[in-house]
Scaffold this active site. Structure first.
Site, mmCIF file in Angstrom:
data_model
loop_
_atom_site.group_PDB
_atom_site.id
_atom_site.type_symbol
_atom_site.label_atom_id
_atom_site.label_comp_id
_atom_site.label_asym_id
_atom_site.label_seq_id
_atom_site.Cartn_x
_atom_site.Cartn_y
_atom_site.Cartn_z
ATOM 1 N N CYS A 1 -93.798 55.388 -13.135
ATOM 2 C CA CYS A 1 -92.633 54.716 -13.722
ATOM 3 C C CYS A 1 -92.994 54.023 -15.033
ATOM 4 O O CYS A 1 -92.203 54.005 -15.974
ATOM 5 C CB CYS A 1 -92.031 53.736 -12.717
ATOM 6 S SG CYS A 1 -91.292 54.590 -11.298
ATOM 7 N N ASN B 1 -85.071 54.179 -4.553
ATOM 8 C CA ASN B 1 -86.038 55.256 -4.310
ATOM 9 C C ASN B 1 -85.419 56.295 -3.378
ATOM 10 O O ASN B 1 -84.656 55.976 -2.468
ATOM 11 C CB ASN B 1 -87.375 54.731 -3.764
ATOM 12 C CG ASN B 1 -87.285 53.911 -2.485
ATOM 13 O OD1 ASN B 1 -86.260 53.281 -2.230
ATOM 14 N ND2 ASN B 1 -88.352 53.892 -1.713
ATOM 15 N N GLU C 1 -86.810 59.364 -1.201
ATOM 16 C CA GLU C 1 -88.008 60.048 -0.727
ATOM 17 C C GLU C 1 -87.702 61.471 -0.258
ATOM 18 O O GLU C 1 -86.536 61.867 -0.144
ATOM 19 C CB GLU C 1 -88.650 59.236 0.402
ATOM 20 C CG GLU C 1 -89.108 57.869 -0.084
ATOM 21 C CD GLU C 1 -89.891 57.074 0.940
ATOM 22 O OE1 GLU C 1 -90.468 56.043 0.571
ATOM 23 O OE2 GLU C 1 -89.929 57.491 2.116
ATOM 24 N N GLU D 1 -87.114 52.791 -10.003
ATOM 25 C CA GLU D 1 -87.118 52.509 -11.442
ATOM 26 C C GLU D 1 -86.676 53.736 -12.242
ATOM 27 O O GLU D 1 -85.875 53.639 -13.171
ATOM 28 C CB GLU D 1 -88.519 52.089 -11.909
ATOM 29 C CG GLU D 1 -89.022 50.786 -11.310
ATOM 30 C CD GLU D 1 -89.837 51.001 -10.032
ATOM 31 O OE1 GLU D 1 -89.480 51.881 -9.219
ATOM 32 O OE2 GLU D 1 -90.830 50.272 -9.857
ATOM 33 N N CYS E 1 -88.946 57.309 -7.569
ATOM 34 C CA CYS E 1 -88.915 55.856 -7.402
ATOM 35 C C CYS E 1 -87.600 55.258 -7.916
ATOM 36 O O CYS E 1 -86.905 55.849 -8.741
ATOM 37 C CB CYS E 1 -90.072 55.211 -8.167
ATOM 38 S SG CYS E 1 -91.708 55.828 -7.712
#
Lengths: 131, 131, 131, 131
Positions: A91, A45, A47, A58, A56
């Site tokens: 996701c 991830n 941010e 994924e 994210c």
């Protein structure tokens, strides 16, 4: 996919999570994506001060795979050292474009893994009507 | 960065764009991100039936870099065979987290490149006040 | 737009910020959007456990306006009691679709306001090539 | 909620869809959100040249509600004159923050409505571990 294979993929996700950039939530997440052709792609991830601009783990793994020419996926493991990570709705939406039967593997540690198909995690998925 | 280096990075972005997944817009974009340590990461746009769930090429390259432990960037080239690609506001926001002096390189082809600093493309950037 | 009008719009944004849903960042933001037809629409930031699923105050005001049939905007004020709020790149991108000359008004309080045109805050904006 | 109430909410969503801004997909969507206190908030999809910067109708209705001080929701209807609209994963994520028992109502027309609870549409939802 055997339990040993699931654990191995989960370990790859956990390993990746060390490079997560999560100064705002403190929740470091890693993902490991097994493609149909056997390749594995990882993601973390990332941010952002403007929270909605973050991405994210994924989806980081997903874009890495597509960038390398891969669009068919078999399994996706998600892991965090900061608590059990599950897959968010964004996701699920991202991967429903590619592999509705994707096995999503998650849990607090490799001894407590759950595996669920993406189509169970996002039933009645969104479809864009044909123009 | 010399003009030849800019062209070379742009070519990497153009090359990556062939693997873009853009069935909705038909606009195939590639990005090539040069990190401070010399490594180059590429990315493509990955669209989704639910348009807001898609991810641009620039951010695909960015998450690939962060996943590989890289957070300081020198230059980012963006290219498309379908028309000149410029950097959207979301991607500017994403990279302002890491490198305000990033050189953004874009143009319709390698003979017509523009290079601008990220801080010029996103002046007065968003800052999260300290809690 | 007079300074008094700017202050009045900023006060509307500050007032709205009380209803912000910001349990993750603690940064409560409000926005007030003045449409060309004179109507004012407000918005707040709405955060989410999955940070990227949140929406900023500016875009909340923007979708409220479009929902009411309004697509041409004159000014947008952004305010927070928790520190100066500036406009993130996503929100600049959102509004560049509608009003490149939008006046963006922000500051730590109504005695310290800055007003800038959107086209200065997002120069060389992203354009989708024609198919 | 009676079938008649469901139809009435769906009609509100369909009515709102006329003001959708959807020049890229051509898929005009409206949403009508019934709050626990009886108020109804509407929203439309607002697309953007940078597709990921767009916002779906459901979240437009959600931010309008939060802006007006409302955070508990009973039912959400989604409608489009361009084909059946279902709820994407991003919007499921957005509302799971507020009302896991939300009734989501959708269908191709008011004679063919389906109603499902949000917790069925987004099982095993994402939770941010406590710091």
């Amino acid at each position: 996919m055997t339990q040993e294979e699931q654990k191995a993929l989960f370990r790859r996700a956990m390993e990746a999570s060390r490079r997560a950039y999560a100064p705002y939530s403190g929740f470091h997440v890693g993902a490991a994506l097994l493609a149909e052709d056997g390749r594995i792609f990882t993601g973390v991830n990332v941010e952002n001060a403007s929270y909605p601009a973050g991405i994210c783990a994924e989806r980081s793994a997903g874009t890495a795979a597509v960038t390398q020419g891969c669009r068919e996926f078999k399994a996706l493991a998600v892991a965090s050292p900061d608590g059990e990570a599950s897959m968010c709705g964004i996701c699920r939406q991202f991967f429903s474009e590619f592999s509705r039967d994707l096995a999503v593997i998650y849990g607090k540690d490799e001894e407590h893994l759950t595996a669920r198909k993406l189509c169970e995690l996002l039933p009645s998925d969104f479809v864009l009507p044909k123009a």
